[in-house]
Scaffold this motif. Structure first.
Motif, mmCIF file in Angstrom:
data_model
loop_
_atom_site.group_PDB
_atom_site.id
_atom_site.type_symbol
_atom_site.label_atom_id
_atom_site.label_comp_id
_atom_site.label_asym_id
_atom_site.label_seq_id
_atom_site.Cartn_x
_atom_site.Cartn_y
_atom_site.Cartn_z
ATOM 1 N N GLY A 20 0.798 -1.213 0.000
ATOM 2 C CA GLY A 20 0.000 0.000 0.000
ATOM 3 C C GLY A 20 0.829 1.260 0.000
ATOM 4 O O GLY A 20 0.798 2.040 -0.922
ATOM 5 N N ASP A 21 1.629 1.444 1.001
ATOM 6 C CA ASP A 21 2.322 2.704 1.177
ATOM 7 C C ASP A 21 3.744 2.413 1.630
ATOM 8 O O ASP A 21 4.027 1.396 2.239
ATOM 9 N N SER A 27 -2.710 2.598 2.376
ATOM 10 C CA SER A 27 -3.436 3.859 2.507
ATOM 11 C C SER A 27 -4.883 3.647 2.076
ATOM 12 O O SER A 27 -5.163 3.000 1.082
ATOM 13 N N ARG A 29 -8.388 4.460 0.564
ATOM 14 C CA ARG A 29 -8.917 5.286 -0.503
ATOM 15 C C ARG A 29 -10.269 5.825 -0.068
ATOM 16 O O ARG A 29 -11.162 5.079 0.308
ATOM 17 N N TYR A 86 1.942 3.584 -12.168
ATOM 18 C CA TYR A 86 1.126 3.574 -10.956
ATOM 19 C C TYR A 86 1.525 2.422 -10.033
ATOM 20 O O TYR A 86 1.563 2.572 -8.823
ATOM 21 N N ARG A 97 1.772 -0.076 -4.931
ATOM 22 C CA ARG A 97 1.037 1.060 -5.483
ATOM 23 C C ARG A 97 1.741 2.348 -5.108
ATOM 24 O O ARG A 97 1.988 2.629 -3.944
ATOM 25 N N ASN A 98 2.090 3.146 -6.122
ATOM 26 C CA ASN A 98 2.716 4.445 -5.891
ATOM 27 C C ASN A 98 1.625 5.478 -5.665
ATOM 28 O O ASN A 98 0.783 5.694 -6.514
ATOM 29 N N SER A 99 1.650 6.123 -4.506
ATOM 30 C CA SER A 99 0.590 7.060 -4.164
ATOM 31 C C SER A 99 0.859 8.475 -4.653
ATOM 32 O O SER A 99 -0.018 9.321 -4.568
ATOM 33 N N SER A 100 2.057 8.755 -5.164
ATOM 34 C CA SER A 100 2.351 10.090 -5.667
ATOM 35 C C SER A 100 3.303 9.988 -6.851
ATOM 36 O O SER A 100 3.945 8.953 -7.089
#
Length: 169
Positions: A20-21, A27, A29, A86, A97-100
């Motif tokens: 996730g992070d 993180s 959603r 992504y 998962r890339n959050s930014s």
């Protein structure tokens, strides 16, 4: 015999790094379909689209549409690459998962390129803010000129109207 809580040789080296992070824990959603649609509309109908007619008018009927057709595939490829980045394929932990945007740059290109990209991104944002400030000041100046031409009255009355316009921006 495996003891509960003991770390065996096959466990990943980074225990807190999950799918996730980076900081641990997935993180949550919180978006909905409506928030996604509003973000898409905001991204498509932004200041760039609003100034597109002026830019094409400055370039002319030939160069304007040609440059639009030139930059359309560039925008498409950039969007495709960004969507493709992504998820990051980690060899031990699976897909991350890339959050930014900066996290995606760090995962794929490393720390040094992340810092270079950060300087470029923030420099672009800084330049965009300067352009917005210049455009706003020109709008206020032109609004004041229009007020002075239309009112043709006492100077204090014109100052009061221009101050209201200034604070409305």
């Amino acid at each position: 015999m495996v003891v509960e809580g003991a770390i065996d040789d096959e466990s990943p080296l980074i225990q807190s790094f999950c799918s996730g992070d980076v900081l641990g824990g997935p993180s949550k959603r919180t978006g909905s379909v409506w928030s996604a649609v509003s973000h898409i509309i905001t991204g498509v109908i932004g200041a760039g689209v609003l100034s597109l007619a002026w830019a094409v008018a400055q370039l002319g009927w030939i160069a304007g549409p040609l440059l639009l057709m030139l930059f359309a595939p560039i925008t498409f490829v950039s969007s495709y690459i960004l969507c493709d980045c992504y998820r990051f394929p980690h060899p031990q932990l699976g897909s991350i998962r890339n959050s930014s945007y900066m996290l995606a740059v760090k995962m794929f290109l490393g720390d040094t390129k992340e810092k270079i990209c950060g300087v470029l991104v923030h420099g672009g944002l800084f330049g965009t803010n300067i352009a917005y400030i210049i455009t706003t000041s020109n709008s206020i100046k032109n609004s004041n000129k229009l007020d002075l031409i239309q009112l043709r009255s006492h100077a204090m009355k014109a100052v009061g109207v221009s101050l209201r316009r200034f604070f409305s921006f």
